[in-house]
Design a protein around this motif. Structure first.
Motif, PDB file in Angstrom:
ATOM      1  N   ALA A 178      -3.254   1.663  -3.705  1.00 15.43           N
ATOM      2  CA  ALA A 178      -2.850   3.306  -3.391  1.00 15.43           C
ATOM      3  C   ALA A 178      -4.502   3.723  -3.652  1.00 15.43           C
ATOM      4  CB  ALA A 178      -1.948   4.044  -4.277  1.00 15.43           C
ATOM      5  N   HIS A 179      -4.575   5.168  -2.847  1.00 12.95           N
ATOM      6  CA  HIS A 179      -6.025   5.585  -3.743  1.00 12.95           C
ATOM      7  C   HIS A 179      -5.397   6.468  -4.877  1.00 12.95           C
ATOM      8  CE1 HIS A 179      -8.910   8.999  -3.450  1.00 12.95           C
ATOM      9  NE2 HIS A 179      -9.200   8.780  -2.748  1.00 12.95           N
ATOM     10  N   ASP A 180      -6.961   6.554  -5.786  1.00 10.62           N
ATOM     11  CA  ASP A 180      -7.027   6.929  -7.201  1.00 10.62           C
ATOM     12  C   ASP A 180      -5.900   7.617  -7.344  1.00 10.62           C
ATOM     13  OD1 ASP A 180      -8.958   5.388  -7.533  1.00 10.62           O
ATOM     14  OD2 ASP A 180     -11.094   6.108  -6.446  1.00 10.62           O
ATOM     15  N   THR A 181      -6.089   8.551  -6.195  1.00 13.08           N
ATOM     16  CA  THR A 181      -5.417  10.389  -6.528  1.00 13.08           C
ATOM     17  C   THR A 181      -3.543  10.310  -7.374  1.00 13.08           C
ATOM     18  OG1 THR A 181      -7.036  11.639  -5.304  1.00 13.08           O
ATOM     19  CG2 THR A 181      -4.844  12.392  -5.629  1.00 13.08           C
ATOM     20  N   VAL A 182      -3.049   8.705  -6.272  1.00 13.47           N
ATOM     21  CA  VAL A 182      -1.662   7.870  -6.509  1.00 13.47           C
ATOM     22  C   VAL A 182      -1.446   7.944  -7.669  1.00 13.47           C
ATOM     23  CG1 VAL A 182      -0.084   7.040  -5.496  1.00 13.47           C
ATOM     24  CG2 VAL A 182      -1.383   7.955  -3.269  1.00 13.47           C
ATOM     25  N   ARG A 183      -2.489   7.091  -8.129  1.00 12.81           N
ATOM     26  CA  ARG A 183      -2.308   6.903  -9.616  1.00 12.81           C
ATOM     27  C   ARG A 183      -2.232   8.100 -10.446  1.00 12.81           C
ATOM     28  NH1 ARG A 183      -4.328   4.192 -13.883  1.00 12.81           N
ATOM     29  NH2 ARG A 183      -2.669   2.094 -14.738  1.00 12.81           N
ATOM     30  N   LEU A 184      -3.039   8.843 -10.315  1.00 18.89           N
ATOM     31  CA  LEU A 184      -3.035   9.970 -11.357  1.00 18.89           C
ATOM     32  C   LEU A 184      -2.042  10.786 -11.503  1.00 18.89           C
ATOM     33  CD1 LEU A 184      -6.880  10.909 -11.307  1.00 18.89           C
ATOM     34  CD2 LEU A 184      -5.664   9.579 -12.815  1.00 18.89           C
ATOM     35  N   GLN A 185      -1.789  10.715 -10.104  1.00 22.82           N
ATOM     36  CA  GLN A 185      -0.436  11.734  -9.952  1.00 22.82           C
ATOM     37  C   GLN A 185       0.521  11.043 -10.575  1.00 22.82           C
ATOM     38  OE1 GLN A 185      -0.648  11.957  -5.303  1.00 22.82           O
ATOM     39  NE2 GLN A 185      -1.629  14.260  -5.477  1.00 22.82           N
ATOM     40  N   MET A 186       0.968   9.751 -10.243  1.00 25.71           N
ATOM     41  CA  MET A 186       2.484   8.954 -10.784  1.00 25.71           C
ATOM     42  C   MET A 186       2.187   8.754 -12.136  1.00 25.71           C
ATOM     43  SD  MET A 186       2.548   5.589  -8.257  1.00 25.71           S
ATOM     44  CE  MET A 186       3.712   5.016  -9.535  1.00 25.71           C
TER      45      MET A 186
ATOM     46  N   ILE B   7       1.082  -1.008   0.204  1.00 23.15           N
ATOM     47  CA  ILE B   7       0.039  -0.096  -0.336  1.00 23.15           C
ATOM     48  C   ILE B   7       0.590   1.008   0.061  1.00 23.15           C
ATOM     49  CG2 ILE B   7      -1.890   1.318   1.383  1.00 23.15           C
ATOM     50  CD1 ILE B   7      -2.343  -1.088   2.946  1.00 23.15           C
ATOM     51  N   ASN B   8       0.680   2.032  -0.965  1.00 24.66           N
ATOM     52  CA  ASN B   8       1.653   3.494  -0.925  1.00 24.66           C
ATOM     53  C   ASN B   8       0.515   4.903  -0.081  1.00 24.66           C
ATOM     54  OD1 ASN B   8       2.579   2.232  -4.700  1.00 24.66           O
ATOM     55  ND2 ASN B   8       3.637   2.463  -2.873  1.00 24.66           N
ATOM     56  N   THR B   9       1.435   5.214   1.144  1.00 22.71           N
ATOM     57  CA  THR B   9       0.776   6.171   1.845  1.00 22.71           C
ATOM     58  C   THR B   9       0.354   7.412   1.015  1.00 22.71           C
ATOM     59  OG1 THR B   9       2.653   7.036   2.807  1.00 22.71           O
ATOM     60  CG2 THR B   9       0.942   5.267   3.769  1.00 22.71           C
ATOM     61  N   HIS B  10       1.470   7.901  -0.061  1.00 23.91           N
ATOM     62  CA  HIS B  10       0.741   8.315  -0.758  1.00 23.91           C
ATOM     63  C   HIS B  10       2.571   8.620  -2.211  1.00 23.91           C
ATOM     64  CE1 HIS B  10       4.229   9.984   1.986  1.00 23.91           C
ATOM     65  NE2 HIS B  10       4.423  11.035   1.251  1.00 23.91           N
ATOM     66  N   VAL B  11       2.439   9.582  -3.028  1.00 22.74           N
ATOM     67  CA  VAL B  11       3.056   9.608  -4.247  1.00 22.74           C
ATOM     68  C   VAL B  11       4.215   9.852  -4.272  1.00 22.74           C
ATOM     69  CG1 VAL B  11       2.502  11.882  -4.972  1.00 22.74           C
ATOM     70  CG2 VAL B  11       2.799  10.665  -6.923  1.00 22.74           C
ATOM     71  N   HIS B  12       5.493  10.630  -2.769  1.00 29.00           N
ATOM     72  CA  HIS B  12       6.768  10.614  -3.125  1.00 29.00           C
ATOM     73  C   HIS B  12       7.274   9.379  -2.943  1.00 29.00           C
ATOM     74  CE1 HIS B  12       5.419  14.465  -1.178  1.00 29.00           C
ATOM     75  NE2 HIS B  12       5.254  14.906  -1.989  1.00 29.00           N
ATOM     76  N   PRO B  13       8.617  10.430  -3.514  1.00 32.27           N
ATOM     77  CA  PRO B  13       9.686   8.694  -4.481  1.00 32.27           C
ATOM     78  C   PRO B  13      10.071   7.778  -3.184  1.00 32.27           C
ATOM     79  CG  PRO B  13      10.094  11.175  -5.321  1.00 32.27           C
ATOM     80  CD  PRO B  13       9.042  11.302  -4.307  1.00 32.27           C
ATOM     81  N   ASP B  14      10.249   8.525  -1.838  1.00 34.07           N
ATOM     82  CA  ASP B  14      10.610   7.822  -0.852  1.00 34.07           C
ATOM     83  C   ASP B  14       9.463   6.813  -0.436  1.00 34.07           C
ATOM     84  OD1 ASP B  14       9.659  10.186  -0.077  1.00 34.07           O
ATOM     85  OD2 ASP B  14      10.413   9.728   1.512  1.00 34.07           O
ATOM     86  N   HIS B  15       8.640   6.642  -1.125  1.00 38.50           N
ATOM     87  CA  HIS B  15       7.508   5.613  -0.180  1.00 38.50           C
ATOM     88  C   HIS B  15       6.534   4.639  -1.294  1.00 38.50           C
ATOM     89  CE1 HIS B  15       6.734   7.868   3.346  1.00 38.50           C
ATOM     90  NE2 HIS B  15       6.860   8.845   2.827  1.00 38.50           N
ATOM     91  N   ILE B  16       7.797   4.839  -3.433  1.00 34.08           N
ATOM     92  CA  ILE B  16       6.565   4.375  -4.194  1.00 34.08           C
ATOM     93  C   ILE B  16       7.900   3.893  -4.553  1.00 34.08           C
ATOM     94  CG2 ILE B  16       4.579   5.612  -4.154  1.00 34.08           C
ATOM     95  CD1 ILE B  16       5.943   6.663  -6.991  1.00 34.08           C
TER      96      ILE B  16
ATOM     97  N   GLY C  92      -3.210  12.588  -2.314  1.00 35.93           N
ATOM     98  CA  GLY C  92      -4.269  11.449  -1.429  1.00 35.93           C
ATOM     99  C   GLY C  92      -3.958  10.687  -0.595  1.00 35.93           C
ATOM    100  N   ASP C  93      -3.540  11.275   0.411  1.00 36.69           N
ATOM    101  CA  ASP C  93      -3.017  10.319   1.798  1.00 36.69           C
ATOM    102  C   ASP C  93      -3.901   9.189   1.918  1.00 36.69           C
ATOM    103  OD1 ASP C  93      -0.731  12.126   1.988  1.00 36.69           O
ATOM    104  OD2 ASP C  93      -2.023  13.997   2.754  1.00 36.69           O
ATOM    105  N   SER C  94      -3.182   8.419   2.236  1.00 41.12           N
ATOM    106  CA  SER C  94      -3.864   7.390   2.955  1.00 41.12           C
ATOM    107  C   SER C  94      -3.497   6.956   4.289  1.00 41.12           C
ATOM    108  CB  SER C  94      -3.851   5.451   2.436  1.00 41.12           C
ATOM    109  OG  SER C  94      -4.494   5.577   1.086  1.00 41.12           O
TER     110      SER C  94
ATOM    111  N   VAL D 118      -8.088   0.685   5.162  1.00 37.98           N
ATOM    112  CA  VAL D 118      -7.417   1.530   4.629  1.00 37.98           C
ATOM    113  C   VAL D 118      -7.966   2.815   4.226  1.00 37.98           C
ATOM    114  CG1 VAL D 118      -5.860   2.424   2.750  1.00 37.98           C
ATOM    115  CG2 VAL D 118      -5.324  -0.235   4.027  1.00 37.98           C
ATOM    116  N   PHE D 119      -7.807   3.972   4.389  1.00 38.57           N
ATOM    117  CA  PHE D 119      -8.936   5.296   3.972  1.00 38.57           C
ATOM    118  C   PHE D 119      -7.920   5.660   3.935  1.00 38.57           C
ATOM    119  CE2 PHE D 119      -9.115   6.961   8.207  1.00 38.57           C
ATOM    120  CZ  PHE D 119      -8.850   6.250   8.955  1.00 38.57           C
ATOM    121  N   LYS D 120      -8.772   6.800   2.771  1.00 37.39           N
ATOM    122  CA  LYS D 120      -8.228   8.482   2.420  1.00 37.39           C
ATOM    123  C   LYS D 120      -8.534   9.222   3.455  1.00 37.39           C
ATOM    124  CE  LYS D 120      -8.622  12.383  -0.937  1.00 37.39           C
ATOM    125  NZ  LYS D 120      -8.525  12.942  -0.014  1.00 37.39           N
ATOM    126  N   ALA D 121      -7.137   9.846   3.896  1.00 34.65           N
ATOM    127  CA  ALA D 121      -6.666  10.722   4.851  1.00 34.65           C
ATOM    128  C   ALA D 121      -7.820  12.953   3.987  1.00 34.65           C
ATOM    129  CB  ALA D 121      -6.203  11.339   5.731  1.00 34.65           C
TER     130      ALA D 121
END
Ligand SMILES: [Zn+2]
Length: 315
Positions: free
Chosen positions: A125-133, A101-110, A185-187, A175-178
């Motif tokens: 991941a959250h839908d937003t993370v996929r779009l951001q990537m 599970i990616n909590t968000h899009v930043h490179p040190d997490h994905i 896109g934080d989970s 897992v839920f969106k904050a």
């Protein structure tokens, strides 16, 4: 002198049609002396089925959920650390890694997604993370720094809009969106049976919060998000921060929340006095907080206060 290590990952997957797919993947990686020094982790048993891997420089704490069914990771750190990550997980469990599970899009997490996906791990991941990537990979430091786009197989295969639950290892992982906070896109990940929260970078114990306006973050949303997390936590809940040494608990979250409130109030009082943003930035408003929270020379009050000012002025 570089050393070559070989890690074998064997996965067995039962498909809906009953077919069994066995694939054995080999990773041949060159681990240099730099790799060994910079990509190591400190392991912690947090509580119940949940462990934590703290990178040596505390960037991107990884959650490790183990048990009789499978391993689920929260965040994948950077790609060069994946061999060490696999070694550490191997010390915690004989089971295969099924999900990240990616909590968000930043490179040190994905950053480890692509290699883990090569091994058959499902990225979530959250839908937003996929779009951001898909759009542009960017972090807020230094006025917005671009990173190379992740390879296609690093993208989430499963994405969700509001919440998703995993039923694994005898417990539910919710897992839920904050609310928009560190990014848009934080989970939050709550291991319900083990009573452990992983909050990604909405919560960090080593410095002032980073609010990523390039990816939809919000300072006031961060206050709301932390209120939500604190409200969920009981006296025995353990909490993994996105960054910072070790894990903490409700008290640790409240200390962080107090700092968020203090920053908000300092800026609100300055606005009420009629101070301009330039005057606010010149006033050293955070002097009583800096000893505890000024942990990073690349991100500090001069980055954060304009964001708080802008959000308060827009209210
Ligand atoms: Zn982050």
């Amino acid at each position: 002198m570089a050393a070559v290590t070989e890690v074998a990952v064997t996965r067995e997957m039962n498909s809906a049609s009953g077919l069994m797919l066995v694939c054995t993947l080999f990773l041949a990686s060159v681990t240099s002396a730099q790799n060994n020094a910079n990509w190591t982790f400190t392991p912690y048993h947090v509580q119940g089925n949940v462990h934590m891997l703290e990178p040596i420089n505390t960037n991107g704490n990884v959650g490790v959920f183990v048990g009789e069914d499978a391993v689920l990771l929260v965040d994948s750190h950077f790609q060069p650390s994946v061999p060490q990550l696999l070694d550490e997980v191997g010390e915690m469990s004989d089971q295969e890694i099924e999900f990240v599970i990616n909590t968000h899009v930043h490179p040190d997490h994905i950053g480890g997604n692509s290699l883990l996906a090569d091994y058959g791990v499902t990225i979530v991941a959250h839908d937003t993370v996929r779009l951001q990537m898909l759009e542009e990979l960017r972090i807020p430091r230094n006025g917005g720094t671009f990173f190379p786009q992740p390879p296609a197989n690093a993208l989430p295969v499963l994405s969700y809009s509001e919440a998703i639950s995993f039923h694994l290892n005898g417990e539910e992982v919710r897992v839920f969106k904050a609310p928009p906070a560190h990014t848009g896109g934080d989970s939050f990940v709550y291991f319900m049976g083990s009573d452990v929260l992983h909050l990604g970078d909405v919560f960090r114990t080593n410095m002032y919060p980073i609010v990523d306006k390039y990816n939809g973050g919000s300072f006031l949303g961060m206050i709301e998000a932390m209120g939500l997390a604190i409200g969920m936590a009981g006296p025995n809940t353990k909490v993994i921060p996105g960054h910072g040494p070790g894990f903490t608990d409700r008290t640790g979250m409240m200390e962080y929340q107090d700092m968020l409130f203090a920053l908000r109030d300092l800026v609100a009082e300055a606005i009420a006095r009629g101070d301009s943003l330039d005057e606010i930035l010149a006033a050293d408003l955070t002097r009583d907080l800096d000893d505890r929270w000024l942990g990073d020379t690349n991100w500090g009050p001069l980055d954060l206060l304009p964001i708080i000012h802008e959000e308060l002025m827009a209210q």
